[in-house]
Design a protein around this motif. Structure first.
Motif, short mmCIF file in Angstrom:
data_model
loop_
_atom_site.label_atom_id
_atom_site.label_comp_id
_atom_site.label_asym_id
_atom_site.label_seq_id
_atom_site.Cartn_x
_atom_site.Cartn_y
_atom_site.Cartn_z
N VAL A 1 0.84 -1.20 0.00
CA VAL A 1 0.00 0.00 0.00
C VAL A 1 0.88 1.25 0.00
CG1 VAL A 1 -1.63 1.36 1.40
CG2 VAL A 1 -2.06 -1.08 0.98
N ARG A 2 1.93 1.24 0.80
CA ARG A 2 2.86 2.40 0.82
C ARG A 2 3.48 2.61 -0.55
NH1 ARG A 2 6.40 0.48 4.00
NH2 ARG A 2 5.13 0.77 5.84
N SER A 3 3.91 1.53 -1.17
CA SER A 3 4.51 1.60 -2.50
C SER A 3 3.51 2.12 -3.53
CB SER A 3 5.03 0.22 -2.89
OG SER A 3 5.54 0.24 -4.19
N MET A 4 2.27 1.64 -3.46
CA MET A 4 1.25 2.09 -4.40
C MET A 4 0.92 3.56 -4.17
SD MET A 4 -1.16 -1.30 -4.48
CE MET A 4 -2.11 -0.97 -5.95
N ALA A 5 0.91 4.00 -2.92
CA ALA A 5 0.66 5.41 -2.61
C ALA A 5 1.79 6.28 -3.15
CB ALA A 5 0.50 5.60 -1.10
#
Length: 184
Positions: free
Chosen positions: A170-174
């Motif tokens: 999720v952090r990477s996608m954000a």
């Protein structure tokens, strides 16, 4: 055919397996099953060539060869190498298995993960996005679950890795969302 080759042929199912060739004093640790090993891969040597990693083109470790293994492992450990390899899911915690099921397209597993972890994943997305894109956090979490359910993401077969992995994805996608300028 040497003993190591014979044992390799006896491990057709997926999962962690450990083989030992006493003549070469070498062991091979299968990290993934045979189906994943057919991917194109290359080798990376480490520790002065005593450890060789088979790595696929995506950077995932497929297996590890250890040379001179009798110097670092006990004899009884080496003798146990003839055991049948474990099912790769046997060592996983319930949350890990649920994540794996969701990644294989199980909608009930994905729904349970969403209900149980939406709040913590939203916090991760909001922190990564910053104050200018807080409203996009829900979209990022939704995109994560969509990518998971369609098989675009491959959950790890590592015990207790489910929640840290979900947060990292999720952090990477954000962060990718920010790089692309957001969805505004």
């Amino acid at each position: 055919m040497n003993d190591l080759a014979i044992r390799r042929e006896q491990h057709p199912q997926p999962g962690l397996a450990f083989t030992y060739d006493p003549e070469a004093d070498a062991s091979y640790i299968y990290v993934v099953g045979r189906a994943h090993r057919i991917r194109p891969h290359h080798q990376v040597a480490a520790l002065e060539g005593y450890v060789v990693f088979d790595v696929d083109d995506d950077g995932r470790i497929l297996g590890i060869e250890i040379l001179g293994v009798s110097r670092v492992l006990r004899a009884e450990t080496l003798e146990d190498t003839v055991r049948t390899p474990l099912d790769p899911e046997a060592h996983l915690a319930p949350l890990d298995r649920k994540l794996l099921a969701a990644g294989r397209g199980d909608p009930s597993a994905a729904g349970e993960l969403y209900a149980e972890h939406k709040a913590s994943l939203l916090r991760v997305a909001r922190r990564a996005l910053g104050s200018g894109y807080v409203q996009d956090a829900e979209d990022v979490v939704h995109e994560f679950f969509l990518a998971l359910g369609t098989g675009e993401l491959e959950p790890p077969l590592i015990r207790d890795a489910a929640l840290p992995w979900m947060k990292r994805m999720v952090r990477s996608m954000a962060e990718e969302h920010l790089r692309s300028g957001g969805w505004r």
